[in-house]
Write an enzyme that holds these catalytic residues in place. Structure first.
Site, PDB file in Angstrom:
ATOM      1  N   GLY A 143      -8.096  -4.785  -0.694  1.00 32.31           N
ATOM      2  CA  GLY A 143      -9.027  -5.454   0.211  1.00 32.31           C
ATOM      3  C   GLY A 143      -8.244  -6.297   1.199  1.00 32.31           C
ATOM      4  N   HIS A 178      -1.525  -4.689  -3.822  1.00 33.22           N
ATOM      5  CA  HIS A 178      -1.386  -4.477  -2.382  1.00 33.22           C
ATOM      6  C   HIS A 178      -0.786  -5.762  -1.808  1.00 33.22           C
ATOM      7  CE1 HIS A 178      -4.263  -1.114  -2.631  1.00 33.22           C
ATOM      8  NE2 HIS A 178      -3.990  -0.838  -1.368  1.00 33.22           N
ATOM      9  N   HIS A 209      -6.476   6.128  -2.506  1.00 38.81           N
ATOM     10  CA  HIS A 209      -7.795   5.580  -2.885  1.00 38.81           C
ATOM     11  C   HIS A 209      -8.821   6.698  -2.997  1.00 38.81           C
ATOM     12  CE1 HIS A 209      -6.845   1.224  -2.080  1.00 38.81           C
ATOM     13  NE2 HIS A 209      -5.855   1.807  -1.411  1.00 38.81           N
ATOM     14  N   GLU A 236       1.302  -5.935   3.588  1.00 38.91           N
ATOM     15  CA  GLU A 236       0.754  -4.933   4.507  1.00 38.91           C
ATOM     16  C   GLU A 236       0.253  -5.655   5.750  1.00 38.91           C
ATOM     17  OE1 GLU A 236      -2.873  -3.165   3.076  1.00 38.91           O
ATOM     18  OE2 GLU A 236      -2.798  -1.485   4.480  1.00 38.91           O
TER      19      GLU A 236
END
Ligand SMILES: O=c1[nH]cnc2c1ncn2[C@@H]1O[C@H](CO)[C@@H](O)[C@H]1O
Ligand SMILES: [Zn+2]
Length: 377
Positions: free
Chosen positions: A191, A218, A31, A221
């Site tokens: 996010g 994403h 990122h 996680e």
């Protein structure tokens, strides 16, 4: 003559940190707003009048980020980004941060990187989404030039991220498509994961598929298998950001026999790339130690595993450091690191011919050279 077993060039010893640094590396998950130099944050805060930094000494600020991110929860980990985003609100700041990102990666031996950020988080001082993208692209080009002047070669592509709690995914996907072939190579959502399933943004993913564009999500996680399943089977993700929880669909019996569930089988059979970020996972509680990180088993089972930094500032890490941690934990050699690197290139969002040339003309020759060094000690 004694008959000695023929030593495989790899057997002599574990790679040194210095060899790991010189080895060509490829980074798919990093990122932009998680990789600033602490000194740059201090400079930019001073210039812009941002008064909420927890520390103004660069060394102390770097430590603050690592400690604050070391929270055991993704939500608290993400709170630290308020400070980096706060100082990335002007064209000049974005150019500087992007240029330094490319420079730092090149210095660490990264030859190809896909760097992600959320354009919607950089509009507080009046920039448009397009101006944000153009500033970051300008910075990456500048960083590539500076790296070249210092004897390093790096290519950087941007991934545009939409925030999963917000409602701008389609707009950001359209932006990614507009800047395709102009520095942007794909799309992502990031996010907090729990409570914000990827299917909330189905319109964005369907749009990108119709445009033959690429995206990663994403998933797996901070939330488990349902998130991975949705990302793949509802949204059609090309890659998984993290994906560590796929381990929940793999059973290892006491005698070592391994059984993959349907989803884990699908991920392995279809060669779905896993963008694994070991240090970040330890901080958010997605894994308990390097030695117990699912990457060990997944590599053994030959999933399409890649190694990544996620947020170099928050984790105090680099690609070389991630490799070093893995070398310590699993005894990985240059051959393993070459495998991770080739996996990453196979999974990159640039055209096939460029990926192949990067594998054959950059990565393989340089690993072969590194492996041969023991011959000339
Ligand atoms: O590991 C992560 N999981 C989920 N979201 C993340 C992670 N790291 C960073 N971000 C989020 O992505 C935004 C755009 O770069 C960051 O501002 C942060 O909120
Ligand atoms: Zn991430």
């Amino acid at each position: 003559m004694t008959s000695q077993p023929i030593a495989h060039p790899d057997t002599p010893q574990a790679p040194t940190p210095e060899q790991i640094r010189r080895a060509p590396k490829v980074l798919l998950h990093d990122h932009l707003d998680g990789g600033l130099r602490p000194g740059t944050i201090v400079d930019l805060a001073r210039e812009s009048g941002y008064g909420n930094l927890p520390e103004t000494d660069p060394d102390k600020l770097g430590i603050w980020f690592r400690e604050a991110a070391d929270s055991g929860s993704l939500e608290r980990y993400l709170e630290t980004f308020a400070h980096t985003c706060a100082v990335m609100q002007t064209r000049e700041a974005l150019v500087r941060v992007a240029a330094e990102c490319a420079e730092d990666l090149a210095e660490d031996g990264v030859v190809y990187a896909e760097i992600r950020y959320a354009p919607e988080q950089h509009l507080e001082q009046g920039l448009t989404l397009e101006e944000v993208v153009e500033a970051v692209n300008e910075g990456f080009r500048e960083g590539e030039r500076r790296a070249k002047a210092n004897g390093h070669r790096i290519r950087v592509g941007a991934l545009l991220t939409a925030m999963r709690h917000a409602a701008r995914a389609l707009e950001i996907a359209e932006l990614a498509n507009r800047y395709r072939d102009l520095g942007v190579v794909g799309f992502d959502i990031a996010g907090a994961e729990a409570g914000f399933p990827p299917t909330r943004h189905l319109d964005a993913f369907e749009y990108l598929k119709r445009e033959n564009n690429h995206f990663t999500i994403h998933a797996g996680e901070a939330f488990g298998l349902p998130s991975i399943w949705q990302a793949l089977q509802w949204c059609g993700a090309d890659r998984l950001g993290h994906g560590v929880r796929i381990i929940d669909d793999i059973q290892v019996a006491d005698d070592g026999t391994v059984k993959l569930g349907r989803l884990a089988s699908y991920v392995r059979d279809k060669r779905v790339p896993l963008e694994m970020c070991p240090s970040s996972n330890l901080q958010t509680g997605a894994a308990t130690s390097y030695g117990e990180h699912p990457i060990g088993l997944l590599r053994k089972l030959r999933f399409r595993v890649t190694v990544n930094t996620d947020n170099r500032l928050m984790s105090g890490t680099s690609m070389s450091r991630e490799f070093e941690h893995l070398a310590d934990a699993f005894g990985y050699t240059l051959t393993d690191f070459e495998w991770f690197t080739v996996n990453a290139l196979k999974s990159a969002f640039i055209p096939f011919d460029e990926r192949l040339a990067m594998i054959n003309d950059v990565v393989k020759p340089r690993y072969a050279e590194l492996r041969a060094e023991w011959l000339f000690r």
